[in-house]
Design an enzyme around this catalytic site. Structure first.
Site, PDB file in Angstrom:
ATOM      1  N   TRP A  46     -11.258  22.153 -33.954  1.00 29.63           N
ATOM      2  CA  TRP A  46     -10.444  22.484 -35.122  1.00 29.63           C
ATOM      3  C   TRP A  46     -10.698  23.943 -35.465  1.00 29.63           C
ATOM      4  CZ3 TRP A  46     -12.158  21.945 -40.710  1.00 29.63           C
ATOM      5  CH2 TRP A  46     -11.076  22.075 -41.597  1.00 29.63           C
TER       6      TRP A  46
ATOM      7  N   ASP B  36     -18.946  16.421 -38.321  1.00 25.69           N
ATOM      8  CA  ASP B  36     -17.730  16.536 -39.122  1.00 25.69           C
ATOM      9  C   ASP B  36     -17.000  15.206 -39.000  1.00 25.69           C
ATOM     10  OD1 ASP B  36     -15.452  17.180 -40.476  1.00 25.69           O
ATOM     11  OD2 ASP B  36     -14.901  18.893 -39.244  1.00 25.69           O
TER      12      ASP B  36
ATOM     13  N   LYS C 259      -7.651  11.853 -45.061  1.00 26.61           N
ATOM     14  CA  LYS C 259      -6.901  10.986 -44.152  1.00 26.61           C
ATOM     15  C   LYS C 259      -7.070   9.519 -44.508  1.00 26.61           C
ATOM     16  CE  LYS C 259      -5.909  14.625 -41.504  1.00 26.61           C
ATOM     17  NZ  LYS C 259      -6.761  15.675 -42.070  1.00 26.61           N
TER      18      LYS C 259
END
Length: 414
Positions: free
Chosen positions: A142, A224, A260
């Site tokens: 990312w 993460d 999310k």
């Protein structure tokens, strides 16, 4: 008299953030066939955002609670949110929680958790104000991972092997070799599940190999975790790697995002879980993180954190939330299966099993930049230049069109 030049005249214009630029281009496209596979958010089969039913219910409970007010939260955040966020990451039976060696910081999304962790590590890890400690991110990763650690002051950002383009899967040996060669006490950013952008995760056995090397080489794991529950539909399965590292005695950080799995994208709900050797070490770490938060956002907002905390502390709401999360995960899994099936039925060159082997919101299709350009310009299908697509952008209405377009791109463009 000529007007004085602006004091900002020498400021260069920064390039746009790629994913938001892609979305802007999509919105301006008047073609009726257009499909947005770039946006990093869940969409229903109608292509619409979804407010989780449990979130709607909890919002109403909060609105009707006359005892709540708008006083500042503590600097480290809402206590019941922090404790329960760490609990779902580490598990109800976590030895670290039972031994009182877990702490946490409520943050502005997962990005905020990464930034507070990065700021702390730069100031206090492997020496005081140490900007030279190598920070390793996966290749690819990312894009914000690089920027967060650079902006926190780290000067040596390195990559470790992860994606094997030839076999469209994990390059485990390359990853392990890079860890073996990394200087002791290097920081490794690890994706807890649903690796972004590849969707390719290590298996439990592979995670064990990774942990063994990291323990022997004294490497620091910074997880993460942006997709717990959303990836497989199981909170426990998606947290397996983090929990295994804790069981192996690692001290670690875990940045959590609830964007999310709760659909709370604009509420910016995140948590940084800290696991230490003992309670005293954790409390000293938190005391320094409190100083960092104070000059960063001072204290966090309450609404999103209350929604999460209320849900996680009620057995009935918790069960409903898990069902909502599974609904999202199952739709993503279905889109993976349907896309692969269509590509194989069309006889699209190459192998497409990686579409279903991968997990989570994103899939690394294997399309090259020229093929991506063809998809955007000729087919009005918007995806990242890396070939990453958001599986949630697929619907039963556009699957055939997307599959045929991928087939065309792979067949015509080399």
């Amino acid at each position: 008299m000529a007007a004085a030049a602006s004091i900002f005249a020498s400021v260069p214009r920064a390039p746009p953030v790629a994913v938001f630029k892609l979305t802007a281009d999509f919105r301006e496209d008047a073609d009726s066939r257009k499909v947005n596979l770039g946006v990093g958010a869940y969409r229903t089969d109608e292509g619409q955002p979804w407010v989780l039913p449990v979130v709607r219910k909890v919002e109403q409970l909060i609105a009707g609670d006359g005892k709540l007010n708008h006083e500042y939260l503590p600097i480290l955040g809402l206590p019941e949110f922090r404790a329960n966020a760490s609990r779902i990451a580490l598990g109800d039976d976590s030895p670290a929680i039972k031994e009182n060696r877990v702490g946490s910081v409520q943050s502005l999304g997962g990005t905020g958790a990464l930034r507070i962790g990065a700021e702390f590590l730069r100031r206090w890890y492997n020496g005081t104000n140490n900007t030279a400690t190598p920070v390793y991110v996966s290749s690819p990763t990312w894009e914000n991972h690089n920027s967060v650690f650079l902006d926190a002051g780290f000067k040596d950002i390195r990559t470790y092997h992860y994606w094997d383009a030839a076999k469209r899967g994990l390059d485990l040996q390359g990853l392990l070799d890079d860890m073996e060669k990394a200087p002791e006490f290097s920081i490794f950013i690890l994706h807890a599940c649903a690796h972004n952008p590849t969707g390719t995760d290590p298996t439990p056995d592979q995670w064990k190999q990774i942990a063994a090397v990291m323990k022997r080489r004294f490497l620091f794991p910074f997880f993460d975790s942006a997709y717990q529950g959303f990836a497989s539909g199981s909170l426990d399965k998606d947290a397996w790697a983090v929990r295994y590292f804790v069981s192996e005695g690692f001290e670690l950080f875990c940045a959590q995002s609830f964007s999310k799995n709760f659909g709370l994208y604009n509420e910016r709900v995140g948590n940084l879980t800290v696991v230490g050797k003992d309670a005293d070490n954790v409390q000293r770490v938190l005391s320094q993180m409190e100083k960092i938060v104070r000059t960063t956002w001072s204290n966090p907002p309450s609404q999103g954190a209350r929604i999460v905390a209320t849900t996680l502390t009620s057995p009935q709401l918790f069960a409903e939330w898990k069902d909502n999360v599974k609904t999202m995960a199952d739709r993503v899994l279905l889109m993976r299966s349907e896309l692969r099936s269509r590509l194989e039925s069309l006889g699209t060159p190459g192998t497409w099993n990686h579409i279903t082997d991968q997990i989570g919101m994103f899939s690394f299709t294997g399309l090259n930049p020229k093929q991506v350009e063809y998809m955007i310009k000729e087919k009005h299908i918007y995806l990242m230049a890396s070939g990453r697509i958001n599986m949630c952008g697929l619907t039963t209405k556009n699957l055939d069109y997307v599959a045929k377009s991928i087939h065309e791109a792979v067949t015509k463009i080399q």
